[in-house]
Design a protein around this motif. Structure first.
Motif, mmCIF file in Angstrom:
data_model
loop_
_atom_site.group_PDB
_atom_site.id
_atom_site.type_symbol
_atom_site.label_atom_id
_atom_site.label_comp_id
_atom_site.label_asym_id
_atom_site.label_seq_id
_atom_site.Cartn_x
_atom_site.Cartn_y
_atom_site.Cartn_z
ATOM 1 N N ILE A 171 0.852 -1.204 0.000
ATOM 2 C CA ILE A 171 0.000 0.000 0.000
ATOM 3 C C ILE A 171 0.886 1.251 0.000
ATOM 4 C CG2 ILE A 171 -1.656 1.338 1.375
ATOM 5 C CD1 ILE A 171 -2.805 -1.369 2.322
ATOM 6 N N SER A 183 0.996 3.570 -3.187
ATOM 7 C CA SER A 183 0.482 4.932 -3.072
ATOM 8 C C SER A 183 1.511 5.963 -3.544
ATOM 9 C CB SER A 183 0.097 5.210 -1.617
ATOM 10 O OG SER A 183 -0.266 6.540 -1.456
ATOM 11 N N ILE A 216 -1.241 4.394 -7.286
ATOM 12 C CA ILE A 216 -2.025 3.259 -7.791
ATOM 13 C C ILE A 216 -3.239 3.088 -6.877
ATOM 14 C CG2 ILE A 216 -1.939 0.836 -8.489
ATOM 15 C CD1 ILE A 216 1.146 1.060 -8.353
ATOM 16 N N LYS A 217 -4.370 2.729 -7.484
ATOM 17 C CA LYS A 217 -5.589 2.511 -6.708
ATOM 18 C C LYS A 217 -5.391 1.354 -5.730
ATOM 19 C CE LYS A 217 -9.242 3.394 -9.987
ATOM 20 N NZ LYS A 217 -10.261 2.609 -10.696
ATOM 21 N N TYR A 218 -6.043 1.449 -4.587
ATOM 22 C CA TYR A 218 -5.918 0.412 -3.562
ATOM 23 C C TYR A 218 -6.263 -0.977 -4.110
ATOM 24 C CZ TYR A 218 -7.128 -2.357 0.546
ATOM 25 O OH TYR A 218 -7.231 -3.366 1.463
ATOM 26 N N THR A 219 -7.398 -1.077 -4.814
ATOM 27 C CA THR A 219 -7.830 -2.390 -5.321
ATOM 28 C C THR A 219 -6.808 -2.939 -6.324
ATOM 29 O OG1 THR A 219 -9.271 -1.089 -6.739
ATOM 30 C CG2 THR A 219 -10.330 -2.315 -4.977
ATOM 31 N N ILE A 259 -3.623 -2.241 -6.346
ATOM 32 C CA ILE A 259 -2.427 -2.648 -5.590
ATOM 33 C C ILE A 259 -2.599 -4.086 -5.096
ATOM 34 C CG2 ILE A 259 -1.073 -2.258 -3.460
ATOM 35 C CD1 ILE A 259 -1.827 0.737 -3.698
#
Lengths: 306, 448
Positions: free
Chosen positions: A96, A100, A104-107, A109
């Protein structure tokens, strides 16, 4: 008309011209030139301290340099030689954090993390602390964290250092997969045989200068090095050694090493090799050919040291 | 919903920067302990030293060598007993014993009463007491005279009151006798007047002489009246200083808050920021930051903001401690305080990062932080008045930002000054900030 447009398309991924780096007063790189094509698996080899890592840092613009570095690819992932993550954080937390930093989006990642962990056989729960992973697993995590953004170019600084054969094999297979997916990979390594097997282009750096560049066959051709021989002679006196060196110089034979009455040589052709044996016979010494084979990257590398 | 929020958050670079600081702080047990315990310990220690200097209830051990045979001197010893733990030593080799017992720590102070002490006092002459103190303990030696003086103040007051009363009695008695003489004189003058014919030519001469004498007696009576009304306290100490505060503040102890917080904040931030930066360097975090094209400015700002929040915790803790244990009251100007607070924490964080940039290892950073913090504290004006220091130290003290920080915090938390009122100080603080920020930025950029 069609050809004109084709010529305008840049086929290279990275072009380096006159790369010069100074650390204080010490000149570390001296006017190094090379080009990396798109989809290349580009290996940089050289002795420790020859300037391999400095080339990578210059490419990433992490240090000051003179010369020109032209990138024709968006997105570069860099994996440093040492672990560049936090042992106190879990695999997921590290992902994460570094995901970040690359926006990059959490999902995304999490999806990519799981995908790469599976590919690299990092079969551990995401909640496991990075510090609890084994040396090989840490190395793999280090690479995963560098490619979360799925960059076009992946730069790996000595990714195989300290790894056992199985871990190295796993990593080479993964790197080959990435290459097949169209990624350009630039790596530094000391494992010459493996680099020969997997890299399609090699840059040999000697004392901060470009010593050689090209594929293995290019290097063999350029060095006029078709045959490698290791010959044990009954006794090599200083006078005989001088004679051998003089003889070799005249016939483009490369004296790679002399140790304990054993001499390693690189021959440009078979006839020259046979003449050399006759020359040893004439000097009145007994000899035995221990090894005779086409040269590998190991022997080509010895040329740079000779 | 949660995932959507996380998706938005991770798309921001600062999330990663803050996330790392937060997670690492929560994983390292030592850092939160330092953050929480330091303000408590330092506040208690600082407030306790103030308490120790002002509170008369402390029991100090005093050894006494009494060479005065007069039983009156027992009043002096018993007046000391109320405030000190007093032990009278045998008169044989008394002073040598007393010194030895001070050396071995049995007594903190030694007191020698000379043989003529009581007799001097009883004859209205000044008595001298000698006290002995361990000069190898300069801090104690500096205050022990004051402490002893304070302990003897009630006895001194009694002596003065006795002397005053005795003087008044003498004067009163003299005046009574003078009145008697004056009455006799007046009666004589009257008798002479009644019989002036008998006296003939002698009368005018006698009358003139007696009237002069009467006038002189009245003058003596007036002088004795002055002596009767004279205060002995005036003779012993003609001028008394009456200290008054210039700020109309309900509890002056509140001013200590600015000193305690700035010292705690400086110490914490110097340690955390310097070691944090070296840790980031060692773990190649800065390499990742640079290779992910995150600007160094972001990194510096996030570090400053994060550590400011930690300092915020300490701020609240010290404030609560002072309100609930010392009854301190504050007059806070919130906008002024916010500006001051962030300026203080930013300056301290930047000094910490500068140490981190210069020091190569975490151990060196800790050492440098400690070495810097101590002079910072001494030269802040919080412990020793800067005006009492030699000129070159005053110059250094004025160059240290801690003094400015204390001043700013005092004005915004206790005196309620607005941003407008503290503008010149804020501008000086911003100049410090700009210089430190530029230095840290250049050093990090050069290193990476």
């Amino acid at each position: 008309m069609f050809n004109f447009f084709k010529k305008q398309t840049k086929r290279y991924c990275l072009k380096v011209n006159d790369l010069t780096v100074k650390y204080g007063k010490k000149l570390v790189l001296k006017k190094v030139d090379f080009t990396v094509g798109k989809g290349d698996l580009f290996g940089i080899i050289g002795l420790s301290g020859s300037g391999k890592s400095t080339i990578l840092k210059s490419i990433l613009r992490l240090i000051r340099y003179k010369g020109r570095i032209d990138f024709n690819e968006k997105g570069v992932g860099f994996c440093p030689q040492e672990d560049a993550f936090f042992y106190e954080l879990s695999i997921k937390e590290n992902a994460i954090l570094f995901g970040s930093l690359q926006r990059i989006k959490y999902t995304t990642i999490i999806t990519r993390l799981k995908h790469y962990m599976k590919e690299l056989e990092l079969d551990e729960p995401l909640s496991k602390l990075a510090g609890e992973l084994s040396g090989g697993q840490r190395k793999r995590l280090n690479i995963i964290l560098s490619i979360l953004k799925e960059p076009g170019v992946i730069i790996l600084d000595e990714p195989f250092a300290g790894l056992d054969y199985l871990n190295r094999l796993l990593l080479w297979r993964f790197i080959t997969k990435l290459k097949k997916r169209g990624k350009t990979i630039i790596l530094t390594t000391h494992l010459l045989e493996e680099a020969e097997d997997y890299c399609n282009k090699i840059l040999i750096i000697k004392e901060g200068k470009r010593f050689a560049l090209g594929s293995i066959s290019d290097l063999k051709r350029r060095f006029k090095f078709k045959l490698y021989a290791r010959i044990k002679v009954s006794y090599i006196s200083a006078a005989l050694l001088e004679k051998i060196k003089y003889y070799s110089k005249k016939r483009n034979i490369r004296v790679l090493s002399v140790f304990n009455n054993e001499i390693s040589l690189g021959f440009p052709g078979e006839d020259i090799y046979e003449n050399f044996l006759k020359f040893i016979e004439r000097s009145g010494k007994e000899y035995k050919v221990i090894e005779l084979k086409p040269p590998t990257l190991n022997e080509l590398f010895l040329v740079s040291l000779a | 919903m949660k995932q959507k929020i996380l998706n938005v958050l991770t798309k921001l670079k600062i999330t990663g920067l803050i996330y790392k600081e937060l997670m690492l702080l929560s994983r390292r047990k030592k850092a939160p302990i330092l953050v929480i315990l330091l303000p408590i310990i330092l506040s208690i220690v600082y407030l306790s030293t103030t308490y120790a200097l002002t509170n008369p209830e402390i029991t100090l051990s005093v050894g006494v060598c009494n060479f005065d045979p007069n039983p009156e001197v027992n009043k002096l010893i018993s007046s000391l007993s109320g405030k000190f733990s007093v032990q009278t030593l045998d008169s044989e080799n008394c002073l040598a014993n007393l010194k030895n017992k001070i050396k071995d720590g049995t007594f903190l102070i030694g007191l020698s009463i000379p043989s003529d002490f009581s007799s001097k006092l009883s004859t209205a002459r000044q008595g001298t007491l000698t006290f002995y103190v361990d000069e190898s303990r300069p801090a104690l030696a500096a205050v022990v005279g004051l402490v002893l003086n304070s302990g003897l103040s009630s006895y001194s007051s009694d002596v003065i009151a006795d002397a005053e009363s005795e003087l008044h009695n003498f004067a009163s008695e003299a005046r009574t006798r003078l009145d008697d003489v004056s009455s006799v004189l007046n009666l004589t003058i009257k008798t002479l007047s009644d019989n002036k014919n008998l006296l003939g030519l002698m009368y005018p001469l006698l009358s003139s002489y007696l009237n002069d004498l009467d006038a002189k007696l009245k003058s003596y009576d007036k002088d004795l009246g002055f002596v009767e009304n004279i205060s002995v306290a005036f003779l012993t100490n003609p001028i008394v200083f009456n200290q008054k505060n210039i700020y109309d503040v309900a509890s002056p102890i509140s001013f200590n808050f600015s000193i305690i917080f700035t010292i705690v904040s400086l110490f914490t931030l110097l340690l955390l920021c310097s070691t944090g930066y070296i840790f980031d360097k060692r773990t190649n975090y800065l390499l990742r930051i640079r290779s992910s094209k995150t600007p160094i400015v972001h990194y510096i700002f996030i570090k400053m903001i994060f550590y400011s929040l930690i300092s915020g915790l300490q701020f609240i803790m010290i404030l609560a401690l002072m309100i609930f244990t010392q009854g301190a009251t504050f007059n806070i100007n919130f906008l002024g305080l916010i500006a001051t607070f962030f300026l203080i924490t930013a300056i301290n964080s930047l000094i910490g990062m500068l140490i981190g940039v210069i020091a190569k290892t975490e151990n060196v950073a800790i050492l440098v932080s400690l070495i810097l913090t101590l002079p910072f504290i001494f030269l802040s004006g919080g412990t020793v008045p800067i005006e009492f220091l030699p000129g070159f130290l005053q110059f250094i003290a004025n160059a240290f930002p801690l003094r400015l920080e204390i001043q700013l915090l005092k004005l915004t938390t206790v005196l309620g000054y607005s941003i407008e009122q503290i503008k010149p100080l804020l501008e000086t603080g911003l100049a410090y900030f700009a210089v430190l920020f530029a230095l840290v930025y250049c050093f990090i950029k050069k290193e990476h």
